[in-house]
Design an enzyme around this catalytic site. Structure first.
Site, short mmCIF file in Angstrom:
data_model
loop_
_atom_site.label_atom_id
_atom_site.label_comp_id
_atom_site.label_asym_id
_atom_site.label_seq_id
_atom_site.Cartn_x
_atom_site.Cartn_y
_atom_site.Cartn_z
N ASN A 1 0.84 -1.21 0.00
CA ASN A 1 0.00 0.00 0.00
C ASN A 1 0.87 1.25 0.00
O ASN A 1 1.96 1.29 0.59
CB ASN A 1 -1.01 0.00 1.15
CG ASN A 1 -0.41 -0.23 2.52
OD1 ASN A 1 0.61 -0.88 2.66
ND2 ASN A 1 -1.05 0.31 3.54
N GLU B 1 0.27 5.24 0.73
CA GLU B 1 -0.69 6.22 1.23
C GLU B 1 -0.36 7.63 0.77
O GLU B 1 0.70 7.87 0.17
CB GLU B 1 -0.76 6.11 2.76
CG GLU B 1 -1.26 4.74 3.17
CD GLU B 1 -1.50 4.59 4.67
OE1 GLU B 1 -1.03 5.45 5.45
OE2 GLU B 1 -2.16 3.61 5.05
N CYS C 1 -4.29 0.81 -2.23
CA CYS C 1 -4.16 -0.46 -1.52
C CYS C 1 -3.10 -1.32 -2.20
O CYS C 1 -2.82 -1.17 -3.40
CB CYS C 1 -5.48 -1.23 -1.54
SG CYS C 1 -6.75 -0.56 -0.48
N GLU D 1 -3.20 -4.51 -3.05
CA GLU D 1 -3.72 -5.38 -4.11
C GLU D 1 -3.89 -4.61 -5.41
O GLU D 1 -3.60 -5.11 -6.50
CB GLU D 1 -5.08 -5.97 -3.70
CG GLU D 1 -5.06 -6.82 -2.45
CD GLU D 1 -5.32 -6.00 -1.18
OE1 GLU D 1 -4.83 -4.85 -1.09
OE2 GLU D 1 -5.99 -6.52 -0.28
N CYS E 1 -10.78 -3.44 -3.64
CA CYS E 1 -9.77 -4.40 -4.11
C CYS E 1 -10.43 -5.63 -4.70
O CYS E 1 -9.98 -6.18 -5.71
CB CYS E 1 -8.84 -4.81 -2.97
SG CYS E 1 -7.69 -3.52 -2.53
#
Ligand code: THU
Length: 166
Positions: free
Chosen positions: A63, A65, A74, A76, A116
């Site tokens: 991830n 941010e 995220c 994924e 996701c």
């Protein structure tokens, strides 16, 4: 006629690392390693994901941010968009997901968020081939699911768009 439906699915629980097949150990290790490169200064929740391709290669991501929180990505999604943008054509056979609190060594139980799941579903439709999802399940256990389809029943998928084509 009204019918009551029950949607059930199969899953496999691996109670210990040593119960995982060797290729899943390799895959989960890569996902765990990827948590160390996560950029999560706001949530302190470091997520790692890895995909095993049919040619045996593994890609991983995490991830990322942003101070404007909704702009973050995220693990994924970072991974599947990276895979999609690459020239790789070997299909995904399995995806592992794990998480860890910043500064902590223990890996935590995780399941992919709703967005996701939708991105993972698109990958499934794109490659027309199911792939296993291996989740860190807490306490050194792992849960394996046969396909993203089971995590997103009654899904919005490309077939629905197909129906509105002129
Ligand atoms: N996160 C993921 O990377 N994957 C998920 O499936 C759930 C949440 C990230 C987003 C955010 O950076 C942090 O975990 C806390 O929500």
């Amino acid at each position: 006629m009204k019918k009551e439906l029950k949607i059930l699915f199969d899953a496999t629980l691996y109670e210990d690392w040593s119960d995982l097949p060797e290729d899943y150990q390799r895959l989960m290790s890569e996902a765990r390693n990827a948590t160390y490169e996560a950029y999560a200064p706001y949530s302190h929740f470091h997520v790692g994901a890895a995909i095993l391709l049919a040619d045996g290669s593994i890609l991983s991501a995490n991830n990322q941010e942003n101070s404007s929180y909704p702009c973050g990505a995220c693990a994924e999604q970072s991974l599947l968009y990276y895979y999609g943008a690459s020239a790789r054509r070997s299909p995904i056979v399995a995806m592992a997901i794990t998480a860890r609190r910043a500064e902590k060594k223990d890996f935590l139980k995780i399941a992919p968020c709703g967005k996701c799941r939708q991105v993972m579903l698109e990958t499934y439709h794109r490659q027309k081939q199911a792939y296993t999802i291996l989740l860190e399940y807490g306490g050194g256990q792992f849960l394996s699911l046969p396909s993203i389809e089971v995590l997103l029943p009654c899904d919005f998928n490309p077939d629905i768009l197909q129906e509105i084509k002129p």
